[in-house]
Design an enzyme around this catalytic site. Sequence first.
Site, PDB file in Angstrom:
ATOM      1  N   LYS A  13       0.836  -1.211   0.000  1.00  0.00           N
ATOM      2  CA  LYS A  13       0.000   0.000   0.000  1.00  0.00           C
ATOM      3  C   LYS A  13       0.872   1.264   0.000  1.00  0.00           C
ATOM      4  O   LYS A  13       0.680   2.152  -0.813  1.00  0.00           O
ATOM      5  CB  LYS A  13      -0.942   0.014   1.217  1.00  0.00           C
ATOM      6  N   ARG A  88      -9.838   0.390   9.078  1.00  0.00           N
ATOM      7  CA  ARG A  88      -9.302  -0.937   9.343  1.00  0.00           C
ATOM      8  C   ARG A  88     -10.295  -1.792  10.106  1.00  0.00           C
ATOM      9  O   ARG A  88     -10.002  -2.945  10.411  1.00  0.00           O
ATOM     10  CB  ARG A  88      -8.063  -0.782  10.209  1.00  0.00           C
ATOM     11  N   ARG A 127      11.915  -4.837   4.906  1.00  0.00           N
ATOM     12  CA  ARG A 127      11.594  -3.431   4.568  1.00  0.00           C
ATOM     13  C   ARG A 127      12.550  -2.469   5.281  1.00  0.00           C
ATOM     14  O   ARG A 127      12.911  -2.663   6.426  1.00  0.00           O
ATOM     15  CB  ARG A 127      10.165  -3.109   4.982  1.00  0.00           C
ATOM     16  N   ARG A 160      11.357  -0.475  10.779  1.00  0.00           N
ATOM     17  CA  ARG A 160      10.244  -0.148  11.668  1.00  0.00           C
ATOM     18  C   ARG A 160      10.226  -1.074  12.882  1.00  0.00           C
ATOM     19  O   ARG A 160      10.513  -2.265  12.754  1.00  0.00           O
ATOM     20  CB  ARG A 160       8.919  -0.276  10.903  1.00  0.00           C
ATOM     21  N   ARG A 171       0.169  -8.403  13.802  1.00  0.00           N
ATOM     22  CA  ARG A 171      -0.508  -7.572  12.784  1.00  0.00           C
ATOM     23  C   ARG A 171      -1.356  -8.434  11.857  1.00  0.00           C
ATOM     24  O   ARG A 171      -2.445  -8.033  11.454  1.00  0.00           O
ATOM     25  CB  ARG A 171       0.534  -6.780  11.992  1.00  0.00           C
TER      26      ARG A 171
HETATM   27  P1  AP5 Z   1       4.799  -1.518   1.821  1.00  0.00           P
HETATM   28  O1  AP5 Z   1       4.355  -0.792   0.614  1.00  0.00           O
HETATM   29  O2  AP5 Z   1       5.601  -0.751   2.833  1.00  0.00           O
HETATM   30  O3  AP5 Z   1       3.561  -2.275   2.500  1.00  0.00           O
HETATM   31  P2  AP5 Z   1       2.231  -1.714   3.160  1.00  0.00           P
HETATM   32  O4  AP5 Z   1       1.090  -2.425   2.547  1.00  0.00           O
HETATM   33  O5  AP5 Z   1       2.212  -0.218   3.154  1.00  0.00           O
HETATM   34  O6  AP5 Z   1       2.462  -2.289   4.612  1.00  0.00           O
HETATM   35  P3  AP5 Z   1       2.434  -1.605   6.023  1.00  0.00           P
HETATM   36  O7  AP5 Z   1       3.221  -2.545   6.912  1.00  0.00           O
HETATM   37  O8  AP5 Z   1       2.878  -0.187   6.023  1.00  0.00           O
HETATM   38  O9  AP5 Z   1       0.966  -1.686   6.350  1.00  0.00           O
HETATM   39  P4  AP5 Z   1       0.356  -1.823   7.680  1.00  0.00           P
HETATM   40  O10 AP5 Z   1      -1.042  -1.792   7.268  1.00  0.00           O
HETATM   41  O11 AP5 Z   1       0.749  -2.975   8.525  1.00  0.00           O
HETATM   42  O12 AP5 Z   1       1.000  -0.594   8.507  1.00  0.00           O
HETATM   43  P5  AP5 Z   1       0.446   0.830   8.904  1.00  0.00           P
HETATM   44  O13 AP5 Z   1       1.563   1.774   8.859  1.00  0.00           O
HETATM   45  O14 AP5 Z   1      -0.800   1.146   8.175  1.00  0.00           O
HETATM   46  O15 AP5 Z   1       5.630  -2.803   1.348  1.00  0.00           O
HETATM   47  C1  AP5 Z   1       6.226  -3.687   2.275  1.00  0.00           C
HETATM   48  C2  AP5 Z   1       7.607  -4.114   1.762  1.00  0.00           C
HETATM   49  O16 AP5 Z   1       7.451  -4.904   0.575  1.00  0.00           O
HETATM   50  C3  AP5 Z   1       8.516  -2.948   1.373  1.00  0.00           C
HETATM   51  O17 AP5 Z   1       9.822  -3.233   1.765  1.00  0.00           O
HETATM   52  C4  AP5 Z   1       8.414  -2.873  -0.166  1.00  0.00           C
HETATM   53  O18 AP5 Z   1       9.610  -2.421  -0.755  1.00  0.00           O
HETATM   54  C5  AP5 Z   1       8.125  -4.317  -0.544  1.00  0.00           C
HETATM   55  N1  AP5 Z   1       7.224  -4.438  -1.704  1.00  0.00           N
HETATM   56  C6  AP5 Z   1       6.128  -3.663  -1.962  1.00  0.00           C
HETATM   57  N2  AP5 Z   1       5.521  -4.081  -3.099  1.00  0.00           N
HETATM   58  C7  AP5 Z   1       6.230  -5.149  -3.552  1.00  0.00           C
HETATM   59  C8  AP5 Z   1       6.115  -6.013  -4.696  1.00  0.00           C
HETATM   60  N3  AP5 Z   1       5.131  -5.858  -5.611  1.00  0.00           N
HETATM   61  N4  AP5 Z   1       7.024  -7.004  -4.846  1.00  0.00           N
HETATM   62  C9  AP5 Z   1       8.035  -7.171  -3.924  1.00  0.00           C
HETATM   63  N5  AP5 Z   1       8.207  -6.372  -2.840  1.00  0.00           N
HETATM   64  C10 AP5 Z   1       7.311  -5.370  -2.650  1.00  0.00           C
HETATM   65  O19 AP5 Z   1       0.014   0.566  10.425  1.00  0.00           O
HETATM   66  C11 AP5 Z   1       0.970   0.362  11.429  1.00  0.00           C
HETATM   67  C12 AP5 Z   1       0.286   0.293  12.780  1.00  0.00           C
HETATM   68  O20 AP5 Z   1      -0.388   1.541  13.067  1.00  0.00           O
HETATM   69  C13 AP5 Z   1      -0.804  -0.780  12.949  1.00  0.00           C
HETATM   70  O21 AP5 Z   1      -0.270  -2.029  13.300  1.00  0.00           O
HETATM   71  C14 AP5 Z   1      -1.657  -0.162  14.078  1.00  0.00           C
HETATM   72  O22 AP5 Z   1      -1.021  -0.325  15.316  1.00  0.00           O
HETATM   73  C15 AP5 Z   1      -1.616   1.329  13.735  1.00  0.00           C
HETATM   74  N6  AP5 Z   1      -2.717   1.738  12.836  1.00  0.00           N
HETATM   75  C16 AP5 Z   1      -2.577   2.302  11.590  1.00  0.00           C
HETATM   76  N7  AP5 Z   1      -3.782   2.566  11.047  1.00  0.00           N
HETATM   77  C17 AP5 Z   1      -4.709   2.173  11.963  1.00  0.00           C
HETATM   78  C18 AP5 Z   1      -6.134   2.164  11.977  1.00  0.00           C
HETATM   79  N8  AP5 Z   1      -6.840   2.634  10.926  1.00  0.00           N
HETATM   80  N9  AP5 Z   1      -6.761   1.684  13.072  1.00  0.00           N
HETATM   81  C19 AP5 Z   1      -6.053   1.229  14.136  1.00  0.00           C
HETATM   82  N10 AP5 Z   1      -4.704   1.183  14.174  1.00  0.00           N
HETATM   83  C20 AP5 Z   1      -4.035   1.653  13.108  1.00  0.00           C
END
Ligand code: AP5
Length: 216
Positions: A13, A88, A127, A160, A171
Amino acid sequence: MQLMLLGLPGAGKGTQAERITSDYGVPHISTGDMFRKAIAAGTDLGNEVKAYLDSGRLVPDELTIRVVRDRLEQPDAQEGFLLDGFPRTLPQAEALDETLAAMGRRLDCVLYIHVPQEVLLARLTGRRICKSCGATYHVVFQPPAVAGVCDKCHGELYQRSDDTEEAVATRLEQYAQTAPLVDYYRDRGLLRQVDGQRSIDDVYADIRGILSDIRA
Ligand code: AP5
Ligand code: ZN
């Protein structure tokens, strides 16, 4: 355009969001990024959410909804936005519907990046993120030219705190609360599914195709 990215942790994402925001000029609204910035700045919000993020549990709905409502009222979000990581849970999705309706706005499209769960652990533990500009890398799949250094701004790359095996497992468990949103948006005719298991460029090519349909 009023867009949302949906998908498992590590689906790509944030990676696709970097491209969409730079090509389409919509602000990237990532609740995860907002929480991490608040933690780094040591604000009250940061202190409240830190334990949740470190362990991989979801931040309570009420707090998360408040943060997003405030963000959607900012001037730069009035012409469009790209939500990433929000909503979420079903209560968050319902709160978003209410907020947008009150503003006389609605979502144009939910981009659901679909990947099988098996690929995620390797993606997340490999990552790396730039401390200065937030660009995302992967030690194998998207390495920087010089290890540990951002290609774009020469900033230092870091891992991270929730990209450990233990926090990733939590997660993925927490995603059970997010999974029902796929049907929620499919039922509303907003869901567009993209196969996220291909190269980053191929995934983005699909997204561009979808976005040009929407704008047509
Ligand atoms: P990346 O693009 O970074 O993945 P992502 O989908 O953005 O994953 P996140 O880990 O950021 O999502 P998340 O939902 O867990 O975290 P968030 O910050 O929202 O890609 C991942 C890796 O793969 C990278 O190294 C990239 O280079 C590689 N890659 C990408 N595409 C690829 C491909 N096609 N092929 C190969 N490699 C690839 O949330 C974090 C925390 O915040 C949560 O756990 C929670 O505690 C809190 N939080 C956030 N939002 C909420 C909410 N709405 N409600 C409650 N808690 C929340
Ligand atoms: Zn950088």
